[in-house]
Design a protein around this motif. Structure first.
Motif, PDB file in Angstrom:
ATOM      1  N   ALA A 217       0.846  -1.190   0.000  1.00 37.04           N
ATOM      2  CA  ALA A 217       0.000   0.000   0.000  1.00 37.04           C
ATOM      3  C   ALA A 217       0.883   1.241   0.000  1.00 37.04           C
ATOM      4  O   ALA A 217       1.899   1.305   0.689  1.00 37.04           O
ATOM      5  N   GLU A 218       0.477   2.228  -0.788  1.00 37.60           N
ATOM      6  CA  GLU A 218       1.283   3.443  -0.927  1.00 37.60           C
ATOM      7  C   GLU A 218       1.464   4.144   0.407  1.00 37.60           C
ATOM      8  O   GLU A 218       2.517   4.714   0.689  1.00 37.60           O
ATOM      9  N   ALA A 219       0.437   4.106   1.258  1.00 40.16           N
ATOM     10  CA  ALA A 219       0.528   4.778   2.553  1.00 40.16           C
ATOM     11  C   ALA A 219       1.669   4.202   3.392  1.00 40.16           C
ATOM     12  O   ALA A 219       2.344   4.923   4.123  1.00 40.16           O
ATOM     13  N   PHE A 220       1.902   2.881   3.278  1.00 38.98           N
ATOM     14  CA  PHE A 220       2.968   2.257   4.043  1.00 38.98           C
ATOM     15  C   PHE A 220       4.344   2.637   3.489  1.00 38.98           C
ATOM     16  O   PHE A 220       5.324   2.729   4.230  1.00 38.98           O
ATOM     17  N   VAL A 221       4.423   2.836   2.170  1.00 39.46           N
ATOM     18  CA  VAL A 221       5.677   3.322   1.584  1.00 39.46           C
ATOM     19  C   VAL A 221       5.966   4.736   2.085  1.00 39.46           C
ATOM     20  O   VAL A 221       7.101   5.061   2.448  1.00 39.46           O
ATOM     21  N   ASP A 222       4.930   5.578   2.122  1.00 39.65           N
ATOM     22  CA  ASP A 222       5.105   6.947   2.628  1.00 39.65           C
ATOM     23  C   ASP A 222       5.553   6.933   4.087  1.00 39.65           C
ATOM     24  O   ASP A 222       6.415   7.725   4.501  1.00 39.65           O
ATOM     25  N   GLN A 223       4.981   6.036   4.870  1.00 39.02           N
ATOM     26  CA  GLN A 223       5.352   5.934   6.278  1.00 39.02           C
ATOM     27  C   GLN A 223       6.812   5.512   6.421  1.00 39.02           C
ATOM     28  O   GLN A 223       7.568   6.070   7.238  1.00 39.02           O
ATOM     29  N   ALA A 224       7.224   4.540   5.624  1.00 42.28           N
ATOM     30  CA  ALA A 224       8.616   4.092   5.667  1.00 42.28           C
ATOM     31  C   ALA A 224       9.559   5.206   5.239  1.00 42.28           C
ATOM     32  O   ALA A 224      10.644   5.377   5.811  1.00 42.28           O
ATOM     33  N   PHE A 225       9.148   5.988   4.228  1.00 44.58           N
ATOM     34  CA  PHE A 225       9.986   7.086   3.751  1.00 44.58           C
ATOM     35  C   PHE A 225      10.224   8.112   4.860  1.00 44.58           C
ATOM     36  O   PHE A 225      11.347   8.604   5.031  1.00 44.58           O
ATOM     37  N   LYS A 226       9.190   8.437   5.625  1.00 43.44           N
ATOM     38  CA  LYS A 226       9.354   9.410   6.721  1.00 43.44           C
ATOM     39  C   LYS A 226      10.359   8.924   7.749  1.00 43.44           C
ATOM     40  O   LYS A 226      11.180   9.702   8.253  1.00 43.44           O
ATOM     41  N   LEU A 227      10.319   7.638   8.066  1.00 38.00           N
ATOM     42  CA  LEU A 227      11.278   7.085   9.023  1.00 38.00           C
ATOM     43  C   LEU A 227      12.695   7.113   8.465  1.00 38.00           C
ATOM     44  O   LEU A 227      13.664   7.389   9.187  1.00 38.00           O
ATOM     45  N   ILE A 228      12.805   6.816   7.175  1.00 39.10           N
ATOM     46  CA  ILE A 228      14.128   6.834   6.544  1.00 39.10           C
ATOM     47  C   ILE A 228      14.692   8.252   6.507  1.00 39.10           C
ATOM     48  O   ILE A 228      15.881   8.477   6.752  1.00 39.10           O
ATOM     49  N   VAL A 229      13.831   9.233   6.216  1.00 38.28           N
ATOM     50  CA  VAL A 229      14.294  10.627   6.195  1.00 38.28           C
ATOM     51  C   VAL A 229      14.791  11.053   7.571  1.00 38.28           C
ATOM     52  O   VAL A 229      15.747  11.832   7.690  1.00 38.28           O
ATOM     53  N   GLU A 230      14.167  10.556   8.633  1.00 39.06           N
ATOM     54  CA  GLU A 230      14.655  10.863   9.982  1.00 39.06           C
ATOM     55  C   GLU A 230      16.090  10.372  10.151  1.00 39.06           C
ATOM     56  O   GLU A 230      16.932  11.056  10.762  1.00 39.06           O
ATOM     57  N   LYS A 231      16.388   9.196   9.620  1.00 41.65           N
ATOM     58  CA  LYS A 231      17.761   8.680   9.676  1.00 41.65           C
ATOM     59  C   LYS A 231      18.713   9.550   8.853  1.00 41.65           C
ATOM     60  O   LYS A 231      19.836   9.853   9.273  1.00 41.65           O
ATOM     61  N   PHE A 232      18.262   9.940   7.640  1.00 42.36           N
ATOM     62  CA  PHE A 232      19.082  10.823   6.819  1.00 42.36           C
ATOM     63  C   PHE A 232      19.343  12.151   7.547  1.00 42.36           C
ATOM     64  O   PHE A 232      20.454  12.691   7.508  1.00 42.36           O
ATOM     65  N   THR A 233      18.310  12.677   8.195  1.00 39.37           N
ATOM     66  CA  THR A 233      18.445  13.956   8.902  1.00 39.37           C
ATOM     67  C   THR A 233      19.429  13.835  10.055  1.00 39.37           C
ATOM     68  O   THR A 233      20.237  14.738  10.311  1.00 39.37           O
ATOM     69  N   GLN A 234      19.372  12.722  10.761  1.00 37.64           N
ATOM     70  CA  GLN A 234      20.302  12.490  11.862  1.00 37.64           C
ATOM     71  C   GLN A 234      21.745  12.516  11.362  1.00 37.64           C
ATOM     72  O   GLN A 234      22.612  13.194  11.940  1.00 37.64           O
ATOM     73  N   ARG A 235      22.004  11.806  10.267  1.00 41.67           N
ATOM     74  CA  ARG A 235      23.363  11.784   9.710  1.00 41.67           C
ATOM     75  C   ARG A 235      23.743  13.153   9.146  1.00 41.67           C
ATOM     76  O   ARG A 235      24.889  13.603   9.298  1.00 41.67           O
ATOM     77  N   ALA A 236      22.798  13.853   8.537  1.00 45.08           N
ATOM     78  CA  ALA A 236      23.071  15.182   7.992  1.00 45.08           C
ATOM     79  C   ALA A 236      23.455  16.163   9.087  1.00 45.08           C
ATOM     80  O   ALA A 236      24.339  17.009   8.903  1.00 45.08           O
ATOM     81  N   ASN A 237      22.799  16.073  10.249  1.00 50.76           N
ATOM     82  CA  ASN A 237      23.159  16.932  11.373  1.00 50.76           C
ATOM     83  C   ASN A 237      24.572  16.653  11.864  1.00 50.76           C
ATOM     84  O   ASN A 237      25.314  17.569  12.222  1.00 50.76           O
TER      85      ASN A 237
END
Length: 471
Positions: free
Chosen positions: A58-78
């Motif tokens: 389901a697309e909603a679950f892909v969107d949910q996974a993307f938000k979690l992944i972006v949090e990881k990217f943001t952590q490394r970016a900081n």
């Protein structure tokens, strides 16, 4: 049973000491590449397991996974003091894992790859270019198309140079019956125009006598027998969605021109008539005639919010040699022949690199994309991106000509599916290597991946365009 106090204290301490809690700042996921030579600090990949619903992703679950992944990217970016995140790739993978009952359980993973960058001051000679995925993790797709016209005879095309574009400053801003476009009069030869304005963003041979070039998306120049005979803010042959694929040229994008030194973009028609009393009205245009040339002022209407009246304003121009008329665009479609050669390449186990020479035909037109890439047009449904010497991306379109002629095409066909096919039929043809989200289908093979785009009709979703990336 109450949670032990020491465990709760440890949980709070862990959060307070985490990178996201200490001095963490929001790092934007970029929709466009910076218009400068930005610095890549790190390239990172993160994956998440996807939940399934009724056996389907389901697309909603892909969107949910993307938000979690972006949090990881943001952590490394900081951690790196990065200023931007560019999503450059997305991948879906099926995994099998043995459960405690010894059964093989299948699940899906989605992974995103991102560049963490330092931004810089934008440069005017660097075109604005979309990133592969936007801030929501969706593929950047701008192709929405409709009906089709056609072509007539073989065209000889000279491709733009693949070196850095020549972009000299534009010193004039007036469009005039006598002095021409920004100080370049009608009748000027093709080479001199390029010396004055630099490298075009689009080049197309109309027929043996006529050539069309563009600077950015709003300045179109027509040559007859190597001499400039028309300069206009639009061309009637192409849809807006096609012109949106063309690279920006910041020198020409701003609508800061004047007409006859008196009229500006969005001036009212009453202002035009008071300043240019010799102009004559025809349909939704005002026309001025010189001794050898004609200036047409293009108008559009909008509803004045302070009244019920429609007000006409200036939206464009067309300067041409008196008596000149645009020729008919030719009826040529190399698409089927080119796609046959592409399929032969993909089926070859010893394939190495797909090149222009392997297609057996020359493109009908080309458009500059960046210093190493260009778009090659082979017919009314087919555009191929060339990066360096390799052909790397194929765009199959519903149409990108806005013609009123009766010539039509059968549409495109690739990988066993064709334009106009229903979603259910496409899914049956493509089989297991498919991920379906809303009106987008993704298909993967060893040598290529394919996005297929659908639109809603009365009888369901219908395939209209596709984009293929070649590995």
């Amino acid at each position: 049973m109450p949670k032990p106090r020491y465990a709760l204290s440890l949980l709070i301490l862990t959060y307070l000491l985490s990178p996201l809690a200490i001095g963490s700042v929001s790092i934007p996921v970029l929709d466009f590449y910076p218009q400068c030579d930005y610095q890549i600090l790190d390239t990172v990949t993160e994956s998440r397991k996807l939940t399934q619903q009724n056996g389907q992703l389901a697309e909603a679950f892909v969107d949910q996974a993307f938000k979690l992944i972006v949090e990881k990217f943001t952590q490394r970016a900081n951690e790196l003091d990065a200023q931007g995140i560019i999503i450059i790739d997305r991948d879906f993978e099926k995994k099998q894992k043995q459960s405690w009952t010894k059964n093989q359980l299948e699940h899906n993973l989605v992974s995103y790859t991102a560049q963490l960058i330092k931004t810089c001051d934008p440069a005017l000679d660097v075109e604005k270019k979309s990133t592969p995925f936007n801030a929501s993790g969706k593929p950047q797709q701008n192709l929405v198309l409709a009906s089709i016209g056609g072509w007539q005879q073989q065209i000889e095309i000279v491709l733009p140079s693949q070196h850095k574009r020549h972009t000299p400053p534009i010193k004039e801003s007036d469009i005039d019956l006598m002095t021409g476009l920004y100080g370049v009069p009608l009748g000027t030869d093709y080479q001199t125009v390029q010396q004055m304005f630099g490298t075009p963003t689009f080049v197309m041979g109309i027929d043996q006598r006529h050539r069309l070039i563009a600077y950015g998306r709003k300045h179109w120049l027509v040559f007859q027998d190597n001499q400039l005979v028309q300069a206009s803010s639009h061309i009637p042959w192409f849809t807006t969605t096609f012109t949106n694929l063309l690279a920006f040229d910041e020198r020409f994008e701003q609508q800061n021109w004047t007409l006859q030194g008196k009229i500006r973009y969005h001036d009212s028609v009453s202002n035009v008539r008071s300043k240019l009393p010799n102009s004559r009205a025809y349909d939704n245009k005002l026309v001025m005639l010189g001794s050898d040339n004609k200036l047409t002022i293009l108008l559009d209407q909008y509803l004045d919010t302070n009244s019920t009246d429609h007000t006409s304003i200036v939206v464009g121009f067309e300067l041409r040699v008196a008596g000149f008329e645009l020729p008919e665009i030719a009826n040529i479609d190399h698409g089927p022949q080119v796609l046959k050669q592409v399929n032969a390449y993909l089926d070859n186990p010893d394939r190495d690199e797909l090149t222009l020479a392997m297609l057996g035909v020359s493109p009908l037109a080309s458009a500059y994309k960046d210093s190493t890439s260009q778009l090659l047009i082979f017919g009314p449904n087919l555009i191929i991106e060339q990066s360096g010497s390799s052909l790397t991306k194929i765009m199959l379109l519903e149409q990108f000509f806005e013609l009123s002629g009766t010539v039509t095409t059968a549409g495109w066909r690739f990988n066993g599916v064709n334009q106009g096919q229903s979603l259910d039929s496409v899914l049956q043809v493509l089989g297991d290597n498919v991920f379906h989200f809303g009106d987008i289908v993704e298909y993967s093979e060893e040598a290529f991946s394919q996005y297929l785009y659908f639109y809603e009709q009365d009888d369901g979703l219908i395939l209209f365009s596709s984009e293929i990336s070649i590995y």
